[in-house]
Scaffold this active site. Structure first.
Site, short mmCIF file in Angstrom:
data_model
loop_
_atom_site.label_atom_id
_atom_site.label_comp_id
_atom_site.label_asym_id
_atom_site.label_seq_id
_atom_site.Cartn_x
_atom_site.Cartn_y
_atom_site.Cartn_z
N SER A 159 1.92 7.28 -1.87
CA SER A 159 1.21 5.99 -1.95
C SER A 159 0.94 5.38 -0.72
O SER A 159 0.26 4.48 -0.63
CB SER A 159 1.28 5.45 -3.04
OG SER A 159 2.65 4.75 -2.90
N THR B 213 2.93 1.82 -2.65
CA THR B 213 2.21 0.97 -1.44
C THR B 213 3.17 -0.02 -1.15
O THR B 213 3.83 -0.78 -1.97
CB THR B 213 1.08 0.36 -2.17
OG1 THR B 213 -0.05 1.47 -2.48
CG2 THR B 213 0.30 -0.68 -1.33
N THR C 185 -1.48 1.42 2.57
CA THR C 185 -1.44 1.91 1.43
C THR C 185 -2.46 3.18 1.67
O THR C 185 -3.19 3.35 2.26
CB THR C 185 -2.04 1.24 0.17
OG1 THR C 185 -1.95 1.99 -0.86
CG2 THR C 185 -3.40 0.78 0.35
N ARG D 256 -13.84 4.73 -1.70
CA ARG D 256 -13.23 3.40 -2.31
C ARG D 256 -12.10 2.79 -1.40
O ARG D 256 -11.38 3.59 -0.67
CB ARG D 256 -12.72 3.91 -3.74
CG ARG D 256 -12.08 2.93 -4.37
CD ARG D 256 -10.41 2.88 -4.11
NE ARG D 256 -9.92 1.68 -5.06
CZ ARG D 256 -8.65 1.27 -4.86
NH1 ARG D 256 -8.06 1.54 -3.87
NH2 ARG D 256 -8.13 0.45 -5.75
N VAL D 257 -12.39 1.46 -1.60
CA VAL D 257 -11.50 0.48 -0.80
C VAL D 257 -10.95 -0.38 -1.72
O VAL D 257 -11.71 -1.05 -2.54
CB VAL D 257 -12.11 -0.12 0.48
CG1 VAL D 257 -11.41 -1.15 1.02
CG2 VAL D 257 -12.60 0.84 1.49
N GLY D 258 -9.45 -0.52 -1.73
CA GLY D 258 -8.84 -1.63 -2.81
C GLY D 258 -8.67 -2.96 -2.07
O GLY D 258 -9.42 -3.23 -1.16
N ASP D 259 -7.65 -3.79 -2.59
CA ASP D 259 -7.36 -4.87 -2.15
C ASP D 259 -6.62 -4.86 -0.94
O ASP D 259 -6.61 -5.85 -0.04
CB ASP D 259 -6.52 -5.83 -3.22
CG ASP D 259 -5.41 -4.87 -3.59
OD1 ASP D 259 -5.30 -3.76 -3.76
OD2 ASP D 259 -4.27 -5.57 -3.58
N THR E 187 0.36 -5.74 -5.05
CA THR E 187 0.07 -4.11 -5.22
C THR E 187 -0.40 -4.04 -6.67
O THR E 187 -0.61 -4.81 -7.58
CB THR E 187 1.54 -3.58 -5.21
OG1 THR E 187 1.53 -2.09 -5.19
CG2 THR E 187 2.56 -4.15 -6.13
N GLY E 188 -0.89 -2.72 -6.98
CA GLY E 188 -1.57 -2.31 -8.15
C GLY E 188 -2.91 -2.09 -7.98
O GLY E 188 -3.39 -1.73 -6.90
N GLY F 164 -6.20 -2.57 -7.23
CA GLY F 164 -6.99 -3.34 -6.32
C GLY F 164 -8.21 -4.02 -6.58
O GLY F 164 -8.50 -5.10 -6.39
N1 ASP Z 1 -3.44 -1.99 -4.11
C1 ASP Z 1 -3.59 -0.70 -3.94
C2 ASP Z 1 -5.06 -0.19 -3.87
O1 ASP Z 1 -5.76 -0.59 -5.13
C3 ASP Z 1 -2.74 0.45 -4.59
C4 ASP Z 1 -1.37 -0.12 -4.89
O2 ASP Z 1 -0.85 -1.06 -4.53
O3 ASP Z 1 -0.85 0.62 -5.76
O4 ASP Z 1 -5.80 0.38 -3.26
#
Ligand code: ASP
Length: 335
Positions: A92, A194, A212, A222-225, A245-246, A248
């Protein structure tokens, strides 16, 4: 157990459990204290310290080594994160990260220093050490964020090596996933993930970084947090820092890391602040929290730490006072 089964089990575990009131009571304990900046207490021997999301002892060990040999918090978090980026067993982040649904590995990362400077990269391809590119953006450009081809060309101009990040293992996992017809990207909820890292050096200065490959099998683009300052990471050297984490999307909607730091500014401990930030997610109308994971870790200026998640399989690695340990997080939705 694979990620899909984890997701399913998450849902099942949630059914029939009353909403724990630990988050609610935390919200009820809100105080309106004015901003407090607590002086550093070196007498407890609590500095330097490093914390990171999930089980990444090699990464925290590397960061601590940097701190103990006189490096600052910024050097520590960069070099700590690089350990996971280079580890192809971690699917990840960095090389070996799982691709998007079209088979492209695209990385997001950011870094922030004690002076509030920050840099980030989004949708970065073919460069393993996204966190180091983010640092270069911060230090060597007038910008805070570079994306896509521009980020890659910038990295190459700075001497970064171009390489194929899709390993055999990640390619095989993606091909197996493609067989399923339903489009359901998978959030990283296993204990190998991550990486978000926070460090305080012996001067009491705080820095953080986050890197990550994002949501596995995401839509292309796609872009996360994780590269979004304030969402995936925030540092205020007078107060503390937080990384997320998690899923985003949920962190972005609540500007999670900034929220945690601001809650600490108002007098909450790192633990209370993480709990309150999770409560903002789970208490939303129609929140689907049983089906996703979000976790926060935070540190304040005193070297106190906290971590909290929605479900039980979140942990933090903490290196402090000579001990490098994985600490199971407290979590929402417990009985
Ligand atoms: N936060 C990350 C995202 O959404 C992924 C992760 O932390 O597992 O891209």
């Amino acid at each position: 157990m694979n990620r899909r089964k984890f997701i399913k089990n998450t849902s099942i575990t949630g059914i029939g459990l009353a909403l724990g009131n630990s988050v609610v009571s935390c919200a009820e304990n809100n105080s309106d204290k004015p901003t407090v900046t607590t002086p550093i207490d070196n007498s407890k021997g609590s500095l330097p310290l490093v914390i990171a999301t999930w089980h990444v002892k090699n990464a925290t060990a590397k960061a601590m080594k940097v701190l103990q040999s006189g490096g600052n918090a910024l050097d520590a978090v960069e070099q700590g994160c690089m350990v996971e980026e280079a580890d192809i067993k971690n699917s990840s982040v960095g090389k070996g990260g799982l691709p998007d649904r079209d088979g492209n590995v695209t990385l997001d990362a950011c870094i922030m220093d004690k002076d509030g400077n920050c840099g980030s990269v989004v949708f970065l391809k073919d460069i393993t050490h996204a966190v180091s590119v983010a640092r270069k953006v911060m230090e060597d450009t007038p910008h805070v964020m570079l994306a896509g081809e521009g980020a890659k060309q910038f990295a190459i101009s700075q001497g970064f090596k171009e390489e194929d990040l899709l390993t055999e293992g990640s390619k095989k996992a993606w091909e197996d996933w493609k067989v399923k017809s339903e489009y359901k990207p998978i959030i990283n909820i296993e204990n190998h993930d991550t990486i978000g890292m926070l460090a305080i050096d012996k001067n009491g200065d705080i820095a953080g970084a986050c890197t990550t490959s994002g949501l596995a099998y995401k839509m292309q683009g796609r872009v996360g947090d994780s590269p979004i300052i304030g969402s995936g990471l925030f540092i205020d050297n007078e107060i503390g820092g937080c990384v997320a984490t998690g899923l985003g999307e949920e962190v972005v909607k609540t500007v999670g890391s900034f929220l945690v730091v601001e809650l600490m500014r108002q007098g909450k401990t790192p633990q209370q602040a993480c709990e309150e930030a999770i409560s903002r997610i789970v208490n939303k109308p129609n929140s689907d929290y049983k089906n996703f994971q979000v976790g926060y870790i935070a540190v304040n200026k005193k070297g106190e730490t906290g971590s909290y998640s929605i479900h039980q399989w979140f942990s933090m690695t903490k290196f402090q006072d000579g001990k490098n340990e994985q600490i199971q997080s407290d979590y929402f939705n417990k009985t």
